[in-house]
Scaffold this active site. Structure first.
Site, short mmCIF file in Angstrom:
data_model
loop_
_atom_site.label_atom_id
_atom_site.label_comp_id
_atom_site.label_asym_id
_atom_site.label_seq_id
_atom_site.Cartn_x
_atom_site.Cartn_y
_atom_site.Cartn_z
N LYS A 1 -12.31 2.23 11.76
CA LYS A 1 -11.09 2.70 12.43
C LYS A 1 -11.40 3.22 13.85
O LYS A 1 -10.62 3.03 14.77
CB LYS A 1 -10.43 3.80 11.60
CG LYS A 1 -9.81 3.28 10.30
CD LYS A 1 -8.59 2.41 10.57
CE LYS A 1 -7.89 1.97 9.30
NZ LYS A 1 -6.67 1.18 9.56
N ASP B 1 1.39 -8.94 1.85
CA ASP B 1 0.24 -8.26 1.24
C ASP B 1 -0.60 -9.32 0.54
O ASP B 1 -0.13 -10.41 0.26
CB ASP B 1 0.72 -7.21 0.21
CG ASP B 1 -0.32 -6.13 -0.02
OD1 ASP B 1 -0.11 -5.00 0.46
OD2 ASP B 1 -1.35 -6.41 -0.67
N ILE B 2 -1.84 -8.94 0.24
CA ILE B 2 -2.70 -9.86 -0.52
C ILE B 2 -2.46 -9.69 -2.02
O ILE B 2 -2.85 -10.52 -2.82
CB ILE B 2 -4.19 -9.67 -0.15
CG1 ILE B 2 -4.99 -10.89 -0.57
CG2 ILE B 2 -4.76 -8.37 -0.70
CD1 ILE B 2 -6.24 -11.12 0.22
N GLY C 1 0.81 -1.21 0.00
CA GLY C 1 0.00 0.00 0.00
C GLY C 1 0.85 1.26 0.00
O GLY C 1 2.09 1.19 0.04
N ILE D 1 -1.99 11.39 3.08
CA ILE D 1 -0.54 11.21 2.91
C ILE D 1 -0.14 11.47 1.46
O ILE D 1 -0.77 10.94 0.53
CB ILE D 1 -0.12 9.77 3.31
CG1 ILE D 1 -0.57 9.45 4.75
CG2 ILE D 1 1.40 9.59 3.15
CD1 ILE D 1 0.03 10.31 5.83
N ASP E 1 -3.13 -13.28 3.52
CA ASP E 1 -4.50 -12.78 3.66
C ASP E 1 -4.70 -12.49 5.15
O ASP E 1 -4.63 -13.40 5.98
CB ASP E 1 -5.47 -13.87 3.18
CG ASP E 1 -6.92 -13.47 3.35
OD1 ASP E 1 -7.19 -12.43 4.00
OD2 ASP E 1 -7.78 -14.21 2.85
N ILE E 2 -4.96 -11.21 5.48
CA ILE E 2 -5.03 -10.85 6.91
C ILE E 2 -6.22 -11.47 7.64
O ILE E 2 -6.30 -11.42 8.85
CB ILE E 2 -5.05 -9.31 7.12
CG1 ILE E 2 -6.13 -8.66 6.27
CG2 ILE E 2 -3.68 -8.71 6.87
CD1 ILE E 2 -6.43 -7.24 6.67
N TYR F 1 -15.29 3.22 6.58
CA TYR F 1 -13.85 3.27 6.89
C TYR F 1 -13.63 3.94 8.25
O TYR F 1 -12.94 3.41 9.12
CB TYR F 1 -13.15 4.04 5.77
CG TYR F 1 -11.69 4.38 5.99
CD1 TYR F 1 -10.73 3.38 6.11
CD2 TYR F 1 -11.26 5.71 6.02
CE1 TYR F 1 -9.39 3.71 6.28
CE2 TYR F 1 -9.93 6.04 6.17
CZ TYR F 1 -9.00 5.03 6.31
OH TYR F 1 -7.67 5.35 6.47
#
Ligand code: SER
Length: 314
Positions: A146, A37-38, A14, A172, A52-53, A142
């Site tokens: 969070k 990462d996926i 990312g 960012i 995969d998280i 989102y």
């Protein structure tokens, strides 16, 4: 006693993950930082894993196989993409965190980093100089995921002593990597489009102010927080973090100093409403006081650095 860090980064492909991986490898050595990462990585990297998280067993195996002591859990679906599939976003952003918190507890990890965001703020939040502790009523899934994640991090610290640390990133801005699916993405896209095509169609109104940060500052803040003495970390929800705030018009005017023939048009879409629910500027005095956070990049320096780097990439 603290062990030598052996780090697992999720979401390493990312926008933040790519640059964070490099920064942590420069610091600790390549073999001490496992990137995952996926999405497949583009280059060959023997310390990169497909992960995969949501695959709890695989994460546990990875921790055991590599002797992981810290996780930077960067994987997430951002604000705009999240609105297309709220239940998937909840699963990826929140359910995965819950599993990783439980793994951190079970495996007695030294530290865990959880990235939060200005998207935790909502229409009930003071919009300028937003303080650290305010009622959070986010509009996006989102932001909801969070906000809930922050509360669970706080819970796991208080109840089980999991040393989890978090910041609320502003938008960012980076030249090395491109964000995808966020509301602040315009502030990166604009550089690429103006350099390549001389014009940019902005999906936010010209006067929509948002808090932003150059990537080097974001990486510095992340590592500084993770390396701060435990006693300095006085909150286990996300620390407010601030560097600069600007509107699309202000950013364009600064870029125009270098690209005088550049053109911009404004065509706001659904992301305008998301942006309007967020803060315009942030009070990050607690991060500055408690663990010494200080930004290095303002608007002028960020624009010059972006243009210098993107121009030489062509
Ligand atoms: N950059 C993020 C987004 O726009 C905010 O954290 O979704």
């Amino acid at each position: 006693m603290q062990r030598n860090p052996k780090i697992l980064i999720t979401g390493a492909n990312g926008q933040l993950g790519q640059v964070l991986t490099k920064a942590l490898r420069d610091r600790h050595g390549k073999s001490s930082v496992i990137a995952s990462d996926i999405n497949q990585t583009s280059d060959s990297d023997e310390h990169y894993l497909f992960l995969d998280i949501l695959n709890t067993e695989r994460i546990k195996e990875t921790i055991d196989d590599h002797g992981i002591t810290q996780i930077y859990h960067m994987a997430a679906i951002l604000s705009a993409s999240g609105e297309w599939n709220p239940s998937k976003t909840w699963n990826v952003n929140f359910n995965a965190l819950l599993r990783i918190l439980e793994i951190a507890r079970d495996k007695k990890l030294d530290k865990l980093f959880f990235p939060s965001t200005i998207a935790v703020f909502g229409n009930t939040t003071p919009r300028t100089d937003t303080p650290q502790d305010v009622p959070l009523l986010p509009e996006t899934i989102y932001g909801i995921s969070k906000t809930t994640g922050e509360l669970w991090c706080n819970y796991y610290f208080n109840k089980y002593g999991v040393d989890v640390r978090s910041v609320r990133y502003p938008g960012i801005i980076s030249y090395q990597s491109i964000p995808s699916g966020g509301t602040t993405d315009y502030a990166v896209e604009i550089f690429h489009e103006l350099l390549q095509h001389g014009k940019y169609e902005c999906f936010l109104e010209k006067d929509t102010a948002l808090p932003m940060m150059y990537i080097d500052d974001a990486i510095q803040a992340t590592i500084q927080l993770m390396e701060a003495p435990k006693a300095d970390i006085q909150t286990r929800i996300g620390y407010n973090l601030s560097a600069m705030s600007f509107t699309p018009a202000t950013l364009f005017a600064e870029i125009q100093k270098y690209l005088p023939t550049a053109q911009i048009a404004y065509k706001p879409d659904f992301r305008q409403k998301i942006a309007e629910s967020w803060s315009q500027s942030i009070d990050d005095s607690r991060a500055r006081t408690e663990w010494g956070w200080a930004h290095q990049y303002d608007l002028e320096r960020m624009v010059k650095t972006m243009l210098d780097n993107l121009s030489t990439q062509k």
